[in-house]
Scaffold this motif. Structure first.
Motif, PDB file in Angstrom:
ATOM      1  N   TYR A   1       0.856  -1.184   0.000  1.00 38.40           N
ATOM      2  CA  TYR A   1       0.000   0.000   0.000  1.00 38.40           C
ATOM      3  C   TYR A   1       0.889   1.229   0.000  1.00 38.40           C
ATOM      4  CZ  TYR A   1      -3.588   3.348   1.143  1.00 38.40           C
ATOM      5  OH  TYR A   1      -4.437   4.422   1.101  1.00 38.40           O
TER       6      TYR A   1
ATOM      7  N   SER B   1      -4.163   0.932  -7.490  1.00 40.55           N
ATOM      8  CA  SER B   1      -5.488   1.528  -7.301  1.00 40.55           C
ATOM      9  C   SER B   1      -5.674   2.791  -8.128  1.00 40.55           C
ATOM     10  CB  SER B   1      -5.705   1.873  -5.827  1.00 40.55           C
ATOM     11  OG  SER B   1      -5.698   0.706  -5.043  1.00 40.55           O
TER      12      SER B   1
ATOM     13  N   GLY C   1      -2.183   3.923  -3.706  1.00 39.97           N
ATOM     14  CA  GLY C   1      -3.134   3.004  -3.081  1.00 39.97           C
ATOM     15  C   GLY C   1      -2.536   1.607  -3.051  1.00 39.97           C
ATOM     16  N   TYR C   2      -3.376   0.603  -3.233  1.00 36.48           N
ATOM     17  CA  TYR C   2      -2.892  -0.780  -3.259  1.00 36.48           C
ATOM     18  C   TYR C   2      -2.120  -1.021  -4.550  1.00 36.48           C
ATOM     19  CZ  TYR C   2      -6.345  -1.549   0.394  1.00 36.48           C
ATOM     20  OH  TYR C   2      -7.073  -1.472   1.546  1.00 36.48           O
TER      21      TYR C   2
ATOM     22  N   ASP D   1     -10.647  -2.312   3.059  1.00 32.67           N
ATOM     23  CA  ASP D   1     -10.060  -1.198   2.296  1.00 32.67           C
ATOM     24  C   ASP D   1      -9.266  -0.238   3.172  1.00 32.67           C
ATOM     25  OD1 ASP D   1     -10.326  -1.617  -0.395  1.00 32.67           O
ATOM     26  OD2 ASP D   1     -12.295  -0.682  -0.548  1.00 32.67           O
TER      27      ASP D   1
ATOM     28  N   THR E   1      -8.808  -2.689  -6.076  1.00 35.07           N
ATOM     29  CA  THR E   1      -9.366  -2.542  -4.729  1.00 35.07           C
ATOM     30  C   THR E   1      -8.667  -3.512  -3.778  1.00 35.07           C
ATOM     31  OG1 THR E   1     -11.083  -4.219  -5.026  1.00 35.07           O
ATOM     32  CG2 THR E   1     -11.628  -1.954  -5.697  1.00 35.07           C
TER      33      THR E   1
END
Length: 92
Positions: free
Chosen positions: A21, A44, A26-27, A89, A50
């Protein structure tokens, strides 16, 4: 930024999987072949990855993820606490 990696054996040989992350992307999920070539690169920000999709990729698909969570056993290199955060999340 968090970054974790592990080796996995496939029909095409050994592969390195990196995931984590990042506050900007994001991821993220990456697969590298034995020769260092980048085979898969998802995140992401650009690809819409997601947390649930990342967990599915790490466990081997949707059915495998459900089985992993039910039995509380995960593939080598996959941290169960990370999967729990992904399912909500949350960063890890």
């Amino acid at each position: 930024m968090s970054r974790y990696w592990f080796q996995k054996q496939t029909a095409n040989g050994e592969m390195t999987v990196s995931y984590g992350y990042d506050h900007a992307l994001g991821y993220f999920y990456q697969e590298e072949g034995a020769d260092g070539a980048l085979l898969t690169d998802l995140d992401s920000l650009f690809d819409g990855l997601t947390g649930v999709q990342l967990a599915e990729r790490l466990c081997g698909g949707e059915d495998a993820l459900i089985a992993c969570m039910a039995a509380a056993t995960y593939p080598a290199g996959v941290n169960p606490q990370h999967v729990s955060a992904m399912m909500l999340d949350l960063p890890f």
